[in-house]
Design a protein around this motif. Structure first.
Motif, PDB file in Angstrom:
ATOM      1  N   THR A   1       0.760  -1.432   0.098  1.00 32.40           N
ATOM      2  CA  THR A   1      -0.123   0.018  -0.558  1.00 32.40           C
ATOM      3  C   THR A   1       1.178   1.884  -0.293  1.00 32.40           C
ATOM      4  OG1 THR A   1      -1.800  -0.804   2.030  1.00 32.40           O
ATOM      5  CG2 THR A   1      -1.254   1.667   1.606  1.00 32.40           C
ATOM      6  N   ILE A   2       1.721   1.565   0.093  1.00 32.66           N
ATOM      7  CA  ILE A   2       2.715   2.205   0.775  1.00 32.66           C
ATOM      8  C   ILE A   2       2.988   2.398   0.063  1.00 32.66           C
ATOM      9  CG2 ILE A   2       4.990   3.566   1.807  1.00 32.66           C
ATOM     10  CD1 ILE A   2       4.482   1.361   4.230  1.00 32.66           C
ATOM     11  N   LEU A   3       4.177   1.953  -1.161  1.00 36.16           N
ATOM     12  CA  LEU A   3       4.319   2.051  -3.007  1.00 36.16           C
ATOM     13  C   LEU A   3       3.450   2.370  -3.538  1.00 36.16           C
ATOM     14  CD1 LEU A   3       6.991  -1.217  -3.092  1.00 36.16           C
ATOM     15  CD2 LEU A   3       7.442   0.559  -2.409  1.00 36.16           C
ATOM     16  N   GLY A   4       2.053   1.948  -3.507  1.00 37.94           N
ATOM     17  CA  GLY A   4       0.964   2.217  -4.244  1.00 37.94           C
ATOM     18  C   GLY A   4       0.853   3.815  -4.003  1.00 37.94           C
ATOM     19  N   VAL A   5       1.254   4.181  -2.575  1.00 38.36           N
ATOM     20  CA  VAL A   5       0.795   5.548  -2.477  1.00 38.36           C
ATOM     21  C   VAL A   5       2.157   6.057  -3.181  1.00 38.36           C
ATOM     22  CG1 VAL A   5       1.141   7.794  -0.602  1.00 38.36           C
ATOM     23  CG2 VAL A   5      -0.706   5.561  -0.361  1.00 38.36           C
ATOM     24  N   VAL A   6       2.984   5.792  -2.951  1.00 35.70           N
ATOM     25  CA  VAL A   6       4.673   6.524  -3.717  1.00 35.70           C
ATOM     26  C   VAL A   6       4.027   6.954  -4.242  1.00 35.70           C
ATOM     27  CG1 VAL A   6       7.264   6.422  -3.876  1.00 35.70           C
ATOM     28  CG2 VAL A   6       6.318   6.169  -1.498  1.00 35.70           C
ATOM     29  N   ALA A   7       3.763   5.430  -5.094  1.00 36.74           N
ATOM     30  CA  ALA A   7       3.742   5.249  -7.293  1.00 36.74           C
ATOM     31  C   ALA A   7       2.823   6.887  -7.412  1.00 36.74           C
ATOM     32  CB  ALA A   7       3.225   4.538  -7.740  1.00 36.74           C
ATOM     33  N   LEU A   8       1.815   6.707  -6.700  1.00 41.29           N
ATOM     34  CA  LEU A   8       0.431   8.046  -6.626  1.00 41.29           C
ATOM     35  C   LEU A   8       1.157   9.208  -6.608  1.00 41.29           C
ATOM     36  CD1 LEU A   8      -2.794   8.327  -6.852  1.00 41.29           C
ATOM     37  CD2 LEU A   8      -2.780   8.858  -4.759  1.00 41.29           C
ATOM     38  N   ASN A   9       2.222   9.647  -7.024  1.00 38.94           N
ATOM     39  CA  ASN A   9       2.852  10.848  -6.430  1.00 38.94           C
ATOM     40  C   ASN A   9       3.928  11.385  -8.095  1.00 38.94           C
ATOM     41  OD1 ASN A   9       1.726  11.781  -3.707  1.00 38.94           O
ATOM     42  ND2 ASN A   9       3.565  10.242  -3.054  1.00 38.94           N
ATOM     43  N   PHE A  10       3.962  10.642  -8.729  1.00 42.47           N
ATOM     44  CA  PHE A  10       4.906  10.235  -9.393  1.00 42.47           C
ATOM     45  C   PHE A  10       3.913  10.262 -10.902  1.00 42.47           C
ATOM     46  CE2 PHE A  10       8.201   9.228  -5.803  1.00 42.47           C
ATOM     47  CZ  PHE A  10       8.998   9.935  -6.479  1.00 42.47           C
ATOM     48  N   ILE A  11       2.670   9.950 -10.992  1.00 43.08           N
ATOM     49  CA  ILE A  11       1.736   9.672 -12.269  1.00 43.08           C
ATOM     50  C   ILE A  11       0.590  11.006 -11.967  1.00 43.08           C
ATOM     51  CG2 ILE A  11      -0.545   8.405 -12.741  1.00 43.08           C
ATOM     52  CD1 ILE A  11       0.764   6.329 -11.479  1.00 43.08           C
ATOM     53  N   SER A  12       0.657  11.806 -13.085  1.00 41.00           N
ATOM     54  CA  SER A  12      -0.111  12.423 -13.402  1.00 41.00           C
ATOM     55  C   SER A  12      -1.509  12.415 -13.572  1.00 41.00           C
ATOM     56  CB  SER A  12       0.621  13.030 -15.158  1.00 41.00           C
ATOM     57  OG  SER A  12       0.132  12.820 -15.900  1.00 41.00           O
ATOM     58  N   GLU A  13      -2.307  13.560 -13.121  1.00 42.34           N
ATOM     59  CA  GLU A  13      -3.309  13.353 -12.942  1.00 42.34           C
ATOM     60  C   GLU A  13      -4.106  12.983 -14.274  1.00 42.34           C
ATOM     61  OE1 GLU A  13      -6.095  15.875 -10.898  1.00 42.34           O
ATOM     62  OE2 GLU A  13      -4.822  16.059  -9.342  1.00 42.34           O
ATOM     63  N   ASP A  14      -3.649  13.254 -15.632  1.00 48.14           N
ATOM     64  CA  ASP A  14      -4.381  12.687 -16.914  1.00 48.14           C
ATOM     65  C   ASP A  14      -4.223  11.307 -16.468  1.00 48.14           C
ATOM     66  OD1 ASP A  14      -6.222  12.907 -19.726  1.00 48.14           O
ATOM     67  OD2 ASP A  14      -3.597  13.017 -20.009  1.00 48.14           O
TER      68      ASP A  14
END
Length: 238
Positions: A81-94
């Motif tokens: 789950t932590i890795l998923g949140v980290v990945a979220l920070n590097f993905i643009s909203e589009d």
């Protein structure tokens, strides 16, 4: 008019959760993305998931329902789950919106076609399933459908299914929300949205439980899946 549609969508998703047991985020996320960004919606859905799971775990249990393999699934879910949140920070909203749309189109297609596959569940698969569902939880707050699919493959009983599902959701939601807070994703706007969503969630879930024996669960779920599929195609092409 916008607020009316939002209320209707949340109520519909809550009804589906009450009737079928899960599916709130699966229905609400793609539809609500017409008015909110994924980053606004994800923490709100996570808080809703946390509270509904806590209510299930507060119920009395007559026996131990979470065995060692499933504890491994929950542990790996928490870590990833932590890795998923980290990945979220590097993905643009589009790109995130497109990813969500593609994920739901695939998931909806599998659900509508009733693709069935019954593998032999080996011990490493529990950790792998936990890792995948945990990553999806942190990244897009959706782990319900793939986790439900795995638990069905593992031939869990009705009470065991609910217990494992609730523990997984509770622990991963707590970890994700802490990570969202430190990442700046959980904001005051998230709390304002949850103030609107929560009463609707409880009302819809309550009515859904009452309708459980009167409404065809299969037909209702197929209707919701079609709605989700159509909205995802619109999002993908938009």
């Amino acid at each position: 008019m916008e607020i009316v549609w939002i209320i209707l969508i949340v109520l519909l998703a809550s009804l589906i959760k009450g009737i079928t047991g899960f599916g709130f985020a699966m229905v609400s996320l793609p539809l609500l993305m017409f008015w909110y960004s994924p980053l606004e919606l994800i923490p709100v859905l996570m808080i809703s998931n946390l509270l509904s799971s806590a209510l299930i775990l507060l119920q009395k249990k007559e026996q131990k329902l979470v065995s060692k393999p499933f504890k491994g699934l929950i542990l790996f879910g928490a870590i990833f789950t932590i890795l998923g949140v980290v990945a979220l920070n590097f993905i643009s909203e589009d790109h995130l919106a497109k990813f969500v749309a593609l994920f739901f189109i695939l998931l909806s297609g599998i659900s509508l076609l009733k693709v069935r596959y019954h593998p032999v569940i080996k011990k490493p698969w529990y950790k792998l399933a936990g890792a995948l569902c945990g990553f999806l939880t942190g990244c897009i707050s959706i782990s319900g459908p793939p986790l439900a699919l795995f638990l069905n493959f593992a031939n869990t009983g009705k009470q065991q299914f609910r217990e494992i599902f609730a523990w997984f959701s509770l622990i991963t939601a707590i970890i994700a929300l802490i990570a969202y807070y430190f990442s700046g994703i959980l904001t005051t706007k998230s709390l304002e949205m949850i103030a609107l969503f929560l009463p609707l969630l409880f009302i819809g879930s309550f009515v859904g439980k009452k309708l459980n024996k009167k409404v065809s669960t299969v037909l209702f779920r197929q209707f919701s899946i079609v709605m989700s599929l159509v909205s995802c195609v619109v999002l993908l092409l938009g």
